[in-house]
Design a protein around this motif. Structure first.
Motif, PDB file in Angstrom:
ATOM      1  N   ASP B  57     -41.639  36.426 -54.369  1.00  0.00           N
ATOM      2  CA  ASP B  57     -42.685  36.000 -55.322  1.00  0.00           C
ATOM      3  C   ASP B  57     -42.647  34.488 -55.487  1.00  0.00           C
ATOM      4  N   SER B  58     -42.172  33.789 -54.466  1.00  0.00           N
ATOM      5  CA  SER B  58     -41.985  32.346 -54.543  1.00  0.00           C
ATOM      6  C   SER B  58     -43.295  31.578 -54.717  1.00  0.00           C
ATOM      7  N   GLN B  59     -44.420  32.141 -54.290  1.00  0.00           N
ATOM      8  CA  GLN B  59     -45.708  31.469 -54.395  1.00  0.00           C
ATOM      9  C   GLN B  59     -46.545  31.976 -55.568  1.00  0.00           C
ATOM     10  N   LEU B  60     -45.983  32.809 -56.404  1.00  0.00           N
ATOM     11  CA  LEU B  60     -46.709  33.352 -57.558  1.00  0.00           C
ATOM     12  C   LEU B  60     -46.585  32.412 -58.749  1.00  0.00           C
ATOM     13  N   PRO B  61     -47.699  31.930 -59.303  1.00  0.00           N
ATOM     14  CA  PRO B  61     -47.630  31.070 -60.497  1.00  0.00           C
ATOM     15  C   PRO B  61     -47.233  31.909 -61.714  1.00  0.00           C
ATOM     16  N   LYS B  62     -45.959  31.971 -61.956  1.00  0.00           N
ATOM     17  CA  LYS B  62     -45.433  32.949 -62.904  1.00  0.00           C
ATOM     18  C   LYS B  62     -45.767  32.643 -64.365  1.00  0.00           C
ATOM     19  N   ASP B  63     -46.265  31.440 -64.632  1.00  0.00           N
ATOM     20  CA  ASP B  63     -46.653  31.150 -66.011  1.00  0.00           C
ATOM     21  C   ASP B  63     -47.922  31.909 -66.399  1.00  0.00           C
ATOM     22  N   ARG B  64     -48.702  32.327 -65.406  1.00  0.00           N
ATOM     23  CA  ARG B  64     -49.950  33.012 -65.732  1.00  0.00           C
ATOM     24  C   ARG B  64     -50.187  34.281 -64.926  1.00  0.00           C
TER      25      ARG B  64
END
Lengths: 114, 117
Positions: B57-64
């Protein structure tokens, strides 16, 4: 870094002629390369792939050539038909310690002239 | 065999709203992927599951962005809150091979086209 790019964003071909779509890549660690076809409103569809230890692979009306010396990949479509109109993506598969993943290029739109 | 199913096919929301996308992979496929495809670009991997676990999930913008695959079959991708730059097609793909296989032909769904106003 990891990147896959295409030389031309659009390609117009006369129906019945051969089409050649080119692609450059930069990651030497890729273990195989894939070509996808994407029609409007649909997801990418697998066309053909080639392992990194091969130079050429043929399918039905399609041939993929791999030149590792210059990091270049091409897709040749024989006797182009109206149904070949689509965006074509080259992609590279990279296997790392945790997983394999596919990195896509930006695509070439192929249009067919009657 | 049935392909990868996604819903909805289209979604229009205003910025700062929330949205969720659903994916049903091909039966028996262990690996599931979510991609973001911005107009004129190739798909970019956001997250990869093997069964119900996250592999990458390294490319997932985890803030949103968040995603889950609780029972190892269906998956949902959520954006909360949405931004204008999230306008894109969100593609789901599945693969029979495990994530660590060197060959993993992926089968793509039709995608969900998101427009953020």
């Amino acid at each position: 870094g990891e990147s896959v790019g295409l030389h031309l964003p659009t390609l117009s071909v006369q129906e019945g002629d051969n089409s050649i779509i080119n692609c450059a890549y930069s990651n030497s660690a890729s273990d195989y390369f894939i070509w996808y076809k994407q029609e409007s409103g649909k997801g990418p569809q697998f066309i053909i792939d080639i392992r990194s230890n091969m130079d050429k692979r043929q399918g039905q009306r399609v041939t993929v050539l791999l030149n590792k010396t210059v990091k270049h990949l091409s897709l040749q479509i024989a006797a182009t038909q109206p149904g070949d109109s689509a965006v074509y993506f080259c992609a590279e598969n990279i296997t790392e310690s945790s997983a394999s993943k596919i990195i896509f290029g930006s695509g070439t739109r192929l249009s067919i002239r009657p | 065999e049935a392909g990868v199913a996604q819903s909805p096919r289209y979604k229009i929301i205003e910025k700062r709203q929330s949205v969720a996308f659903w994916c049903n992979p091909i039966s028996g496929h262990a690996t599931l992927y979510w991609y973001q495809q911005i107009l004129g670009q190739g798909p970019k991997l956001l997250i990869q599951f093997q069964n119900n676990g996250v592999v990458d999930d390294s490319q997932l913008p985890k803030d949103r962005f968040s995603a889950e695959r609780l029972k190892g079959v269906d998956s949902t991708l959520k954006i909360q809150p949405a931004k204008l730059e999230d306008s894109a097609v969100y593609l789901c793909a599945s693969s029979f091979a495990t994530a660590r296989s060197s060959y993993n032909e992926q089968f793509f769904g039709p995608g969900t086209r998101l427009t953020v106003l």
